[in-house]
Scaffold this active site. Structure first.
Site, mmCIF file in Angstrom:
data_model
loop_
_atom_site.group_PDB
_atom_site.id
_atom_site.type_symbol
_atom_site.label_atom_id
_atom_site.label_comp_id
_atom_site.label_asym_id
_atom_site.label_seq_id
_atom_site.Cartn_x
_atom_site.Cartn_y
_atom_site.Cartn_z
ATOM 1 N N SER A 1 0.839 -1.189 0.000
ATOM 2 C CA SER A 1 0.000 0.000 0.000
ATOM 3 C C SER A 1 0.880 1.249 0.000
ATOM 4 O O SER A 1 2.066 1.193 0.277
ATOM 5 C CB SER A 1 -0.897 0.002 1.241
ATOM 6 O OG SER A 1 -1.699 -1.151 1.271
ATOM 7 N N HIS B 1 9.602 4.709 -3.420
ATOM 8 C CA HIS B 1 9.626 4.493 -1.972
ATOM 9 C C HIS B 1 10.585 5.455 -1.299
ATOM 10 O O HIS B 1 10.782 5.406 -0.089
ATOM 11 C CB HIS B 1 10.067 3.062 -1.631
ATOM 12 C CG HIS B 1 9.425 2.015 -2.465
ATOM 13 N ND1 HIS B 1 9.983 1.544 -3.632
ATOM 14 C CD2 HIS B 1 8.261 1.355 -2.302
ATOM 15 C CE1 HIS B 1 9.188 0.629 -4.153
ATOM 16 N NE2 HIS B 1 8.136 0.497 -3.370
ATOM 17 N N ASP C 1 -3.019 38.380 -2.009
ATOM 18 C CA ASP C 1 -2.799 38.721 -3.412
ATOM 19 C C ASP C 1 -3.342 40.096 -3.796
ATOM 20 O O ASP C 1 -3.370 40.441 -4.975
ATOM 21 C CB ASP C 1 -3.425 37.667 -4.320
ATOM 22 C CG ASP C 1 -4.954 37.663 -4.266
ATOM 23 O OD1 ASP C 1 -5.518 38.254 -3.320
ATOM 24 O OD2 ASP C 1 -5.576 37.058 -5.157
ATOM 25 N N CYS C 2 -3.798 40.877 -2.826
ATOM 26 C CA CYS C 2 -4.411 42.175 -3.140
ATOM 27 C C CYS C 2 -3.437 43.075 -3.899
ATOM 28 O O CYS C 2 -3.822 43.749 -4.866
ATOM 29 C CB CYS C 2 -4.879 42.858 -1.860
ATOM 30 S SG CYS C 2 -5.762 44.415 -2.130
#
Length: 602
Positions: free
Chosen positions: A56, A245, A427-428
């Site tokens: 997994s 891995h 971000d203004c």
């Protein structure tokens, strides 16, 4: 140890399998084993069954086995990983019949692999093909299960996939098996669904595996639940050719832009001096897989995909199909792998064949190209000529004012970004600077109209097209409505009416219950500064009012309103969603509005 959203470290693989099966009615667990099978096993009677698997941690795909030896002098920070892979996402009609999962980065047991083989054999499969990644642990466990199944009289074969192009001189263990294996699942699955024999599927799967290559690039390490990251990369480093891995790659490099990184990867993959290279010549047709290794953003993945298509096209390569997404991951590793498979018409038909596997992209079959014809832009309706005489403005004066506004916003970029980080996304300053730059470019391309109504309408077009974000829409609303209010007017009171019209247009865009002013709050608080200035401009309606004095007072009102936002709580916009939406500093949007008005006055 990195945080992971798991219930228990020891049970995370079982929990993940249980969740996938619970949400997919086409899958079933094999009792007593970490094995997932198709729900319609009866449909494989008389057909070849396909099994794969591994540890997994690579969802939705798999890449099992203990990695082959590292380069002759491996970096000291790395360790060998155990076999790994989970291909539950590729179980379905037209792909795999079932998968056998191990724990995190660990190969499944021989007993579970054998149980899966027996299950599909007893369902009436006309032969079984195991598709295994070239990692020692997977080869051993799947190989031992194969021998035991054969001793029971079951017809089982095994195809080992090694598609890694990282090492110029692979060791005795051969090339690692990585993302290209999903293409072998697809080719073999389409053949099995069409009723091909085990001999034919084995032969064609092995042939397909020989005409593909994969290479990975990482910006960060990965870690399994409960463990520290497998290695460390500096902020300005990236690693080429690493395993999924965390095992060592071929070299570390300084960070490159996406297009240069892609060029480096493709050059390495196709270098004729490398024993593991993939031979590409102009005119070759390929399937491209752009695979997210787990932690790359979708935005970055799209950039890499475009760069890969562009680079291949420039070499005369035809990208018959392009698959972009998360196909074989390494937990949260921020990185990407590129897979290329040389294809003819038969292989392409098998790639295009339908499947119910949930991780295979259900997209329209067709070639990838950066030269696709764009949809023509819609034409704008002709603007009605307007009589705008007697306004008292000149083009030169308009240019001077607009240049001051633009210079002010460009100089304030970092300050506005910093203010915006307290309650927004920071971000203004960028958006306002973007608008300023767009207005400057527009003025260089043509003289701005002197008529206020036409000027405001033109400025609305510029900010709506170039500014972006909520601020662009709000300014666009204001300028459009204010410009309409100014049509055919040149008196001082017209400016007060225009300000009111613009504010009302902005206010209509807010959620019900929000209105401008000091007592309530609006998106980014831009409206508060405008509202304060607008109230002061009402003095222009009084006979004998001095426009410059009124404008100076309006600027002061806007500045005071901007300062007052530090004591308010946002009622709309991103700031309204943050924990404790009360601002600790003036709002960036309100400060920007006050600065614009101040630049007009100068």
């Amino acid at each position: 140890i990195p945080k992971k959203l798991v219930t228990t470290v020891s049970g995370c693989a079982d929990d993940a399998l249980a969740g996938v099966v619970a949400c997919n009615p086409g899958l079933r667990l094999l009792q007593g084993h970490r094995v997932v099978l198709r729900d319609d096993l009866q449909s494989i009677r008389g057909r070849v069954a396909l099994l794969s698997g591994g540890g997994s941690g690579h969802e939705p795909a798999h890449a099992g086995g203990t990695p082959p030896p590292a380069p002759p002098v491996p970096p000291p920070h790395r360790h060998s990983a155990e076999p790994s892979s989970l291909s539950t996402g590729y179980v379905g009609k037209g792909m795999l019949t079932g998968v056998v999962a191990g724990t995190m980065f660990a190969s499944p047991s021989v007993g579970s692999v054998l149980a899966a083989i027996r299950a599909v054999a007893q369902a009436g499969a006309a032969g079984i093909l195991l598709i295994v990644k070239n990692y020692t642990g997977d080869r051993l466990n799947f190989g031992m299960a194969l021998e035991r199944a054969r001793a029971e009289g079951i017809d089982v074969r095994m195809v080992v996939v090694g598609d890694d192009c990282a090492f110029t001189k692979p060791g005795k263990a051969g090339r690692r098996g990585i993302c290209g294996t999903i293409l072998i699942h697809k080719v073999a699955g389409a053949l099995a669904e069409a009723g091909a024999s085990l001999d034919e599927i084995e032969k064609k799967a092995m042939a397909a595996a020989k005409v593909m290559g994969t290479l990975g690039l990482s910006l960060s390490p990965c870690s399994i639940p409960g463990s520290k990251p497998s290695f460390h990369l500096a902020e300005d480093e990236m690693e080429l050719g690493l395993g999924i891995h965390g095992e060592a790659g071929v070299r570390r490099m300084k960070m490159l832009p996406a297009d240069k990184a892609v060029e480096t990867m493709l050059k390495h993959m196709t270098d004729p001096s490398s024993a593991s290279h993939l031979s590409l010549t102009p005119g070759s047709s390929v399937v491209l897989v752009v695979n997210n290794l787990g932690g790359l953003s979708c935005l970055e993945l799209g950039i890499v995909a475009g760069a890969a298509v562009r680079c291949l096209e420039n070499q005369g390569i035809r990208i018959a199909r392009a698959l972009v997404g998360s196909f074989m991951t390494a937990m949260e590793m921020a990185g990407v792998s590129l897979t290329l498979m040389l294809v003819d018409e038969e292989l392409l038909r098998l790639i295009d064949a339908k499947t119910t596997a949930m991780a295979w992209p259900n997209i329209l079959a067709g070639p990838a190209t950066t030269r696709r014809e764009e949809v023509p832009a819609p034409t704008e309706p002709p603007k009605k000529p307007e009589d705008e005489t007697g306004t008292g403005l000149s083009t030169a004066r308009v240019q001077r004012v607009l240049q001051r506004v633009c210079s002010t916003l460009l100089d304030m970029k970092e300050k506005l970004n910093e203010l915006d980080r307290g309650a927004g996304d920071g971000d203004c300053g960028h958006t306002h600077a973007q608008a300023a730059q767009a207005i400057q470019d527009w003025m260089r391309s043509r003289p701005p109209p002197a008529a206020p109504a036409q000027l405001f309408s033109a400025l609305a077009d510029v900010v709506l097209a170039q500014m972006g974000g909520s601020s662009g829409v709000l300014y666009g609303l204001f300028l459009t409505a204010a410009g309409q209010s100014l049509r055919g007017r040149s008196d001082s009171a017209a400016w007060a009416d225009a300000m009111d019209a613009g504010i009302e247009a902005m206010q209509r865009s807010f959620p019900p219950g929000l209105s401008p002013g000091f007592q309530t709050n609006s998106h980014s608080f831009q409206l508060d500064s405008l509202f304060a200035a607008g109230q002061t401009l009402h003095s222009l309606r009084s006979p004998g009012a001095d426009p410059l004095q009124v404008l100076a007072a309006a600027v002061q009102s806007a500045e005071a309103a901007a300062e007052a936002t530090r004591h308010m709580e946002a009622g709309a916009g991103r700031a309204s969603y943050v924990h404790s939406s009360r601002l600790e500093q003036p709002d960036a949007g309100a400060v920007a509005v006050a600065a614009v008005l101040g630049a007009v006055l100068e």
